[in-house]
Scaffold this motif. Structure first.
Motif, PDB file in Angstrom:
ATOM      1  N   GLY A  74      -0.842  -6.701  -1.577  1.00 33.18           N
ATOM      2  CA  GLY A  74      -0.561  -7.320  -0.295  1.00 33.18           C
ATOM      3  C   GLY A  74      -1.739  -7.211   0.662  1.00 33.18           C
ATOM      4  O   GLY A  74      -2.035  -8.122   1.424  1.00 33.18           O
ATOM      5  N   SER A  77       2.747   0.145  -6.994  1.00 35.37           N
ATOM      6  CA  SER A  77       2.008  -0.231  -8.199  1.00 35.37           C
ATOM      7  C   SER A  77       1.299   0.971  -8.790  1.00 35.37           C
ATOM      8  O   SER A  77       1.220   1.124 -10.009  1.00 35.37           O
ATOM      9  CB  SER A  77       0.989  -1.317  -7.873  1.00 35.37           C
ATOM     10  N   THR A  78       0.771   1.803  -7.933  1.00 32.74           N
ATOM     11  CA  THR A  78       0.056   2.978  -8.427  1.00 32.74           C
ATOM     12  C   THR A  78       1.000   3.868  -9.239  1.00 32.74           C
ATOM     13  O   THR A  78       0.646   4.347 -10.313  1.00 32.74           O
ATOM     14  CB  THR A  78      -0.535   3.771  -7.252  1.00 32.74           C
ATOM     15  N   GLY A  93       0.795  -1.216   0.000  1.00 33.55           N
ATOM     16  CA  GLY A  93       0.000   0.000   0.000  1.00 33.55           C
ATOM     17  C   GLY A  93       0.831   1.272   0.000  1.00 33.55           C
ATOM     18  O   GLY A  93       0.294   2.362   0.126  1.00 33.55           O
TER      19      GLY A  93
HETATM   20  N1  LIG Z   1      -8.082   1.843  -8.060  1.00 35.04           N
HETATM   21  C1  LIG Z   1      -7.932   2.279  -6.792  1.00 35.04           C
HETATM   22  N2  LIG Z   1      -8.960   2.867  -6.145  1.00 35.04           N
HETATM   23  C2  LIG Z   1      -8.812   3.298  -4.865  1.00 35.04           C
HETATM   24  N3  LIG Z   1      -7.691   3.176  -4.149  1.00 35.04           N
HETATM   25  C3  LIG Z   1      -6.624   2.599  -4.740  1.00 35.04           C
HETATM   26  C4  LIG Z   1      -6.695   2.109  -6.090  1.00 35.04           C
HETATM   27  N4  LIG Z   1      -5.507   1.565  -6.414  1.00 35.04           N
HETATM   28  C5  LIG Z   1      -4.716   1.710  -5.308  1.00 35.04           C
HETATM   29  N5  LIG Z   1      -5.387   2.326  -4.317  1.00 35.04           N
HETATM   30  C6  LIG Z   1      -4.853   2.671  -2.987  1.00 35.04           C
HETATM   31  O1  LIG Z   1      -3.623   3.295  -3.161  1.00 35.04           O
HETATM   32  C7  LIG Z   1      -2.667   2.869  -2.193  1.00 35.04           C
HETATM   33  C8  LIG Z   1      -1.410   2.357  -2.869  1.00 35.04           C
HETATM   34  O2  LIG Z   1      -1.667   1.122  -3.516  1.00 35.04           O
HETATM   35  P1  LIG Z   1      -0.599   0.345  -4.396  1.00 35.04           P
HETATM   36  O3  LIG Z   1      -1.317  -0.771  -5.073  1.00 35.04           O
HETATM   37  O4  LIG Z   1       0.127   1.295  -5.255  1.00 35.04           O
HETATM   38  O5  LIG Z   1       0.386  -0.248  -3.281  1.00 35.04           O
HETATM   39  P2  LIG Z   1       1.703  -1.105  -3.476  1.00 35.04           P
HETATM   40  O6  LIG Z   1       2.804  -0.290  -2.962  1.00 35.04           O
HETATM   41  O7  LIG Z   1       1.797  -1.612  -4.859  1.00 35.04           O
HETATM   42  O8  LIG Z   1       1.456  -2.307  -2.441  1.00 35.04           O
HETATM   43  P3  LIG Z   1       1.699  -3.912  -2.591  1.00 35.04           P
HETATM   44  O9  LIG Z   1       3.093  -4.150  -2.167  1.00 35.04           O
HETATM   45  O10 LIG Z   1       0.755  -4.479  -1.584  1.00 35.04           O
HETATM   46  O11 LIG Z   1       1.403  -4.317  -3.965  1.00 35.04           O
HETATM   47  C9  LIG Z   1      -3.378   1.823  -1.353  1.00 35.04           C
HETATM   48  O12 LIG Z   1      -3.793   2.431  -0.155  1.00 35.04           O
HETATM   49  C10 LIG Z   1      -4.562   1.415  -2.162  1.00 35.04           C
HETATM   50  O13 LIG Z   1      -5.638   1.082  -1.337  1.00 35.04           O
END
Ligand SMILES: Nc1ncnc2c1ncn2[C@@H]1O[C@H](COP(=O)(O)OP(=O)(O)OP(=O)(O)O)[C@@H](O)[C@H]1O
Ligand SMILES: [Mg+2]
Lengths: 328, 523
Positions: free
Chosen positions: B427, B65-66, B61
């Motif tokens: 995750g 990925s975002t 989080g």
């Molecule tokens: N489509 C969406 N709509 C709403 N919230 C989102 C969306 N995509 C991601 N988020 C929120 O943005 C934040 C970052 O998510 P992200 O998927 O980028 O995390 P990450 O660093 O890739 O984590 P992981 O290691 O678990 O994959 C999280 O709090 C998630 O809930």
């Protein structure tokens, strides 16, 4: 700040159809003052009531990524069966000349039981034989129509008993009985969808069928229940429709399923499964009925009405898909 | 067991940013992105040098990925700019990104199981040939090219086979082959190894080396520290949507990365545990044989109360298949399953669940999450039977409480329990699935790759939960491709190869070599 204005815009695009139809209603009521009469509203509410019941039935199928194309024909069959059993004793063309006067509630039950058998078959074919719902219920549509032709010998029905037609024409405190019936069915469905395991399982199956199975949901049983409930609601709708029309032919209910699907979609039931609310469905039905009624008041040619309705269906589905394709 | 005590590192050392680069392949400057209720990215900047592996790290989080989805044109960023090969670019969608020379291996697989492997690789850019005035797909060339690509990633499968016939890890390799085949300048890999086995990981590293030599930059996201330190040149760390900093990998140690990522100290990877004397036999499997000819055969297993049983083996060892058969997802031709001495007839998962067996599947997206449903629904769906009043009405209050407890117990990062699970980070989705089974409270919990895609901190929490469950007298079966995890967590490790049990070692005696020896005992 920035996100807020973006959301406002999104809210408008997502509900654009509803907004347009409401605008239309306002325009029509200014142009044609008698659009806003109690009489017209009670008319619209009677139409809406029946369509709402059908849409509720089909919504369960749509939420689980299925469909029920036999809806319209089931409505028709229900209307015809009820018609044959509830004719006036002194009516000349009586379908069963020697039939005693049956209690109305018994006839309703008969109609529900008969129709839910078709739902049972739909559900089993879809769950156990893995026939895609679209095809399974398309076949059933034809079968039900055939049965209706055989049963009625293609004769038109009329001469219904007063107490039967009164269900549709009767009012309580100026509000049609049908309104109350639809209200209670809507309440029941809301309860079912939100407060029971069946509802939760339905949304789960629509969301991800394999995950549902792995989570211990009996997918087959849930689907069968959904299709049986759908057919039962079609039966009730057909029964009421017969009462409203005061007669029935084998053409009754033709292509009602398409309208119901459109109404559900306008109301936010997603064809991708797992999404859909009773309140949304009600809005969808209202939008559609208001649209039809407005067009009638504006004396738009019936052929054009069809074209507009079709366009609305396509736009509604496009908007629904856009919600999913939209860049977040 | 490995000890990860955080050393006192002087801030000066940590803060020394990578400065020795003249030109960047890619710069993302001041990227911000909000979702309703979450600020996923807040003014993040990363700079990627040509021909390097740039690791992106952070807790679940954190926004990794975002950030990559913004780069790849899947999300539209609220603010910030992207400079690619010295020019400011606007990437509108994935197709555009590919054309500009950016490819991505997604964290969540996006396979089309009913189409062939080759079609999955070339989907959208099929090789064509002229057929009179028409352009038609050149199937022959497509299959040939796919075959040579697959060879490059050391997966010599028939490119005509349906993708659905492959295992998750094989699909992941196909996904990698696909991204590599794009001839991109930047390849984004979002947890590419989360479901790969050691051999496949090695193959991937060779591919990455080749790419580097060609001057391709790789943005690499992973929760596996050893990988990061081994292959990356630069490491950028994010925390809670914010950019923490970038360092050269050779300056870093695992402890420093963790300290930067988590913002607090973390001393152990595996929680300490007292020896629990295993109790009565809970599950007994005798001679279980799949109906499929080349799946598992003649499996005998016993599982006792208070035990954590590790199930080791290579890909294709049929561990997942065996567990799914016990759970009723797959069918057996012969063999018996006993629960507390009672013979079970398991035809479908529901039967297994009613005998207190739970399974966290390997394929989170395919058989785990209900994407369009809320976290609350996702957590409670398997245990609704326990929350019914008057025979039919669900008790929303109790369900809400159950969900709230689980969300806080596993520290799931979400704005609310009404949030759709699909908007959570990978995750955190995994944690929701684990909560589902904690809520269901089975006696036997089978966990297939339970810590896939989970950050170090959360892994520790999950291990603690496993130990807690064992203490309560439950039994756990854990399938894991991570050798260290298998050895670190199991009381006993059963190793499979080619559908058969080839050996068993106790947790204390287990070594990587011993397990590998059994895992490769093909005859
Ligand atoms: N489509 C969406 N709509 C709403 N919230 C989102 C969306 N995509 C991601 N988020 C929120 O943005 C934040 C970052 O998510 P992200 O998927 O980028 O995390 P990450 O660093 O890739 O984590 P992981 O290691 O678990 O994959 C999280 O709090 C998630 O809930
Ligand atoms: Mg991620």
């Amino acid at each position: 700040m920035k996100t807020k204005s973006f959301n406002g815009k999104a809210l408008i695009t997502e509900n654009i159809l509803i907004i347009i139809v409401l605008a239309m209603v306002i325009v029509v009521s200014i142009l044609k003052p008698n659009f806003l009469t109690m009489n017209n509203f009670s008319n619209i509410s009677v139409n809406t009531a029946i369509r709402f019941i059908i849409a509720l039935g089909i919504s369960g199928c749509l939420i689980t990524r299925g469909n029920d194309l036999s809806a319209g024909r089931t409505v028709g069959l229900a209307g015809c069966i009820a018609g044959t059993l509830l004719q006036k004793p002194d009516y000349g063309d009586r379908f069963f000349p020697n039939l005693p006067e049956l209690p109305i509630i018994l006839v309703l039950l008969i109609v529900i039981v008969v129709c839910s058998i078709f739902g049972l078959i739909n559900g089993c074919v879809i769950s156990f034989w893995q026939v895609p719902p679209f095809i399974a219920t398309l076949g059933m549509q034809t079968i039900v129509y055939g049965i209706c032709l055989v049963y009625t010998k293609s004769l038109p029905l009329g001469g219904y008993r007063r107490d039967y037609t009164a269900i549709a024409s009767g009012k309580f405190l100026g509000i049609p009985y049908l309104f109350f019936i639809a209200f209670f069915i809507g309440l029941f469905m809301w309860f079912l969808y939100n407060k029971t395991r069946h509802g939760k399982y339905m949304y789960a199956i629509g969301g991800n069928e394999s995950a549902a199975e792995v989570s211990g949901i009996n997918v087959a049983k849930t689907k069968i229940r959904i299709y049986m409930l759908a057919s039962s609601l079609f039966a009730i709708a057909g029964f009421l429709l017969g009462a409203k029309a005061g007669g029935a032919t084998t053409g009754l209910g033709l292509s009602y399923e398409l309208e119901a699907i459109a109404e559900c979609t306008i109301g936010g039931v997603s064809t991708n499964g797992g999404v859909g609310k009773v309140s949304g469905i009600l809005i969808g039905v209202l939008v559609f009925e208001l649209l039809k009624s407005s067009m009638q008041f504006l004396r738009i040619d019936t052929s054009w009405q069809y074209i507009v309705q079709g366009a609305v269906i396509i736009i509604a589905v496009a908007l629904d898909l856009r919600k999913y394709l939209a860049k977040k | 067991m490995e000890n990860l005590g955080v050393h006192n590192c002087t801030p000066k050392f940590i803060e020394r940013k990578v400065t020795s680069m003249s030109e960047y392949m890619l710069e993302m400057r001041g990227i911000s992105k909000s979702f309703p209720g979450v600020k996923a990215l807040d003014d993040v900047t990363i700079k990627v040098r040509p021909g390097t592996v740039h690791a992106l790290m952070g807790e679940n989080g954190a926004g990794k990925s975002t950030l990559m989805k913004c780069l790849f044109g899947i999300y539209k960023m609220d603010a910030g700019e992207v400079i690619f090969q010295g020019e400011k670019v606007e990437i509108v969608n994935a197709d555009d990104a590919l054309h500009k020379g950016i490819a991505m291996v997604h964290q969540e697989l996006q396979p089309i199981p009913e189409r062939s492997i080759a079609e999955n690789i070339f989907c959208g850019r099929y090789p064509t040939k002229s057929f009179g005035p028409l352009k038609v797909i050149d199937h022959k060339r497509m299959y040939e090219e796919a075959a040579s690509l697959l060879k490059e990633v050391r997966m010599e499968y028939d490119p005509k086979a349906k993708l659905g016939t492959l295992s998750i890890s094989q699909m992941q390799s196909v996904e990698i082959a696909k991204a590599v085949s794009m001839d991109a300048k930047v390849v984004i890999m979002d947890e590419p190894t989360s479901s790969l086995t050691d051999n496949e990981v090695e193959a991937l590293f060779i591919i990455i080396d080749d790419l580097k030599k060609k001057g391709v930059s790789i943005i690499y996201i992973s929760h596996k520290m050893d990988e990061i330190l081994r292959i990356s040149d630069d490491v950028s760390i994010m925390r809670d949507g914010q950019y923490v900093g970038t360092w050269e990998a050779k300056e870093l140690t695992t402890d420093m990365i963790i300290a930067k990522m988590v913002g607090r100290e973390l001393t152990n990877i595996y929680p300490p545990r007292d020896d629990i004397e295993p109790g009565e036999v809970l599950l007994e499997v005798k001679g279980l044989t799949s109906i499929l000819p080349d799946s598992f055969k003649d499996i005998d297993l016993t599982l006792r109360r208070g035990e954590i049983l590790g199930l080791g083996g290579l890909v294709g060892a049929q561990r997942t298949e065996l567990m799914e058969a016990i759970f009723g997802i797959r069918h057996c031709s012969k063999g018996e399953i006993y629960y507390k001495g009672e013979k079970l007839q398991i035809k479908r998962p529901k039967d297994a669940i009613s005998h207190n067996i739970g399974l966290i599947t390997e394929d989170r997206r395919g058989t785990g999450i209900f994407g369009v449903l809320s976290i609350a629904d996702n957590v409670s769906i398997s245990s609704l039977d326990k929350y019914v009043d008057l025979g039919i009405v669900l008790n929303d209050k109790k369900i809400e409480e159950l969900v709230r407890n689980n969300v806080s117990k596993l520290s799931i990062k979400t704005p609310s329990s009404k949030t759709l699970i699909q908007s959570l980070s990978g995750g955190n989705q995994q944690k929701v699935i684990i909560s589902r089974w904690l809520a269901n409270d089975p006696d036997i919990l089978i966990m297939d790759e339970p810590t896939r895609g989970i950050d170090v901190g959360a892994k520790y929490e999950i291990y603690q939960i496993m130990i807690e469950l064992a203490k309560q007298g439950k039994a756990i079966v854990m399938i894991s491709s991570e050798m260290a995890e298998l050895i670190g967590m199991s009381d006993r490790i059963v190793v499979m190869c080619n559908g058969r049990v080839t050996g068993e070692v106790s947790g204390e005696e287990a070594t990587q070599e011993k397990i590998m020896q059994f895992a490769t005992k093909f005859n």
